[in-house]
Design a protein around this motif. Structure first.
Motif, mmCIF file in Angstrom:
data_model
loop_
_atom_site.group_PDB
_atom_site.id
_atom_site.type_symbol
_atom_site.label_atom_id
_atom_site.label_comp_id
_atom_site.label_asym_id
_atom_site.label_seq_id
_atom_site.Cartn_x
_atom_site.Cartn_y
_atom_site.Cartn_z
ATOM 1 N N GLU A 173 0.724 -1.130 0.024
ATOM 2 C CA GLU A 173 0.152 0.029 -0.129
ATOM 3 C C GLU A 173 0.823 1.314 0.119
ATOM 4 O O GLU A 173 0.713 2.436 -0.672
ATOM 5 N N ILE A 174 1.969 1.144 0.611
ATOM 6 C CA ILE A 174 2.902 2.515 0.829
ATOM 7 C C ILE A 174 3.336 2.872 -0.658
ATOM 8 O O ILE A 174 3.580 3.871 -1.082
ATOM 9 N N LEU A 175 3.517 1.539 -1.372
ATOM 10 C CA LEU A 175 4.198 1.675 -2.800
ATOM 11 C C LEU A 175 3.037 2.176 -3.625
ATOM 12 O O LEU A 175 3.264 2.328 -4.872
ATOM 13 N N LEU A 177 0.460 0.481 -5.008
ATOM 14 C CA LEU A 177 0.399 -0.740 -5.836
ATOM 15 C C LEU A 177 -0.682 -1.760 -5.298
ATOM 16 O O LEU A 177 -0.862 -1.626 -4.116
#
Lengths: 240, 240
Positions: A173-175, A177
């Motif tokens: 999620e941080i990415l 994606l």
């Protein structure tokens, strides 16, 4: 390349054993710094026993028996445990020596193919550690070794230790994606099992001497991983 | 060097305006992508108005009126607000165009001295953004521009937007340091005031055209900051 990696935008890497040779590095530091304090020290045995406390100490966090603490804290507690296993009173060793020994984990050497392979993979993919290492540990290893990460992710940023699903999913999620857009790269089948169940792509890299010349675990892939590679250069070849 | 930076181990950087020229970059993307949809578009005015919504939108998070959401989400909401200010119905613009416009913030160009200066500073210090950007935004900017960060820190990792003290203090803690071991580098006096009150060292870098040729704010240091630099090369000279 036989596997379809067209959708994959990020490769996230296990670190201990997959990117760096923790056993030789820790043994060398232990031999140099603890020989005066631990009689008849076998530094590789010491490194192995220290590593053996790693999973049980994280398991107490994963079970919720204690709040999340970074790996530096667990390593420091486990160092005391192992010294006692070796019959050494930890209080007989100066605090600054213990702290320096604990920082052995910040000075791990990469496998010989790691920097060159990551540098090639970085051209096409976002590359980041998804390690149980805390940020400062991973950062220090990377800065010393020249690992060209695009970001330092992992347990501390995700707030959970692998193989807790939150460690993988929070990182995805941080990415920004979805799981199929991220591939987990690890020398450990268990890590890939956890990642694969959540929908990430999986890459097994053989590291047959992580645990020394007599290694018996993780010599071969145990699942149908998307890619099996001999090292990071081979992985770059296959994903080219 | 007149200032004592012997204890400083890490330099953390404000990003928008300090490392990258957000105004020119966003205006160029807006001009290229929205001209067909917004009559008589002044792209610099659009960029300025979009940026003007930045602080109010973060303030709602800082006040606790809404839970922490990453900056990509705030930028996307603010884009709608600004389109309405320009008399354009956001629903008249295809979703994929709006999403691409929002990603303008992931494609910001660095100031001309940024990459060279950071590369020099990285030899001696840990360097990382301490930006209100989310990780993926900062990562995309860095990857495209070649910013050689040791890690990508900031609001998303700290769980708080500057100038909330938690944004600074959580970042210092993740770095395993004390506040006087970390210097905040920013082109904005307010950022340095907040960091300095918490015990961080402070570096003001002049960016007199961040807001265009008629900029009136942050032209000069307003406090007794530890270092005042003309750009990142000058900063590297001073800390050499």
């Amino acid at each position: 390349m036989t596997v379809d990696f067209q959708r994959v935008e990020a490769l996230v890497f296990d670190m201990f054993g997959t990117v760096v040779d923790w056993r030789q590095s820790v043994a060398a530091e232990v031999a140099a710094r603890l020989a005066d304090y631990v009689p008849a020290l076998d530094a590789h045995d010491f490194a192995d026993r220290w590593r053996a406390e790693y999973q049980p100490s994280m398991e107490r966090v994963r079970r919720g028996d204690r709040p999340f603490v970074r790996l530096d804290v667990l390593h420091r507690e486990n160092l005391i445990t192992v010294l006692e296993q070796f019959g050494t009173d930890p209080d007989s060793i100066p605090e600054h020596v213990l702290n320096q020994v604990n920082l052995a984990w910040h000075r791990l050497d990469p496998w010989p193919d790691a920097v060159a392979g990551l540098t090639r993979l970085k051209d096409r993919f976002i590359i980041a550690p998804l390690s149980n290492a805390n940020v400062r540990l991973a950062l220090d290893v990377a800065k010393r070794a020249g690992l060209p990460w695009d970001a330092v992710l992992g347990a501390e940023v995700a707030g959970a230790y692998k193989p807790d699903p939150a460690a993988y999913l929070n990182t995805v999620e941080i990415l920004g994606l979805e799981p199929p857009q991220v591939a987990m790269v690890a020398a450990h089948n268990g890590d890939l099992e956890a990642a694969g169940e959540l929908g990430l792509r999986t890459v097994f890299v053989r590291r047959p001497t992580e645990h020394g010349p007599d290694q018996t675990s993780d010599l071969d892939p145990s699942g149908t991983w998307d890619v099996v590679a001999e090292d990071f250069e081979d992985l770059a070849d296959q994903l080219d």
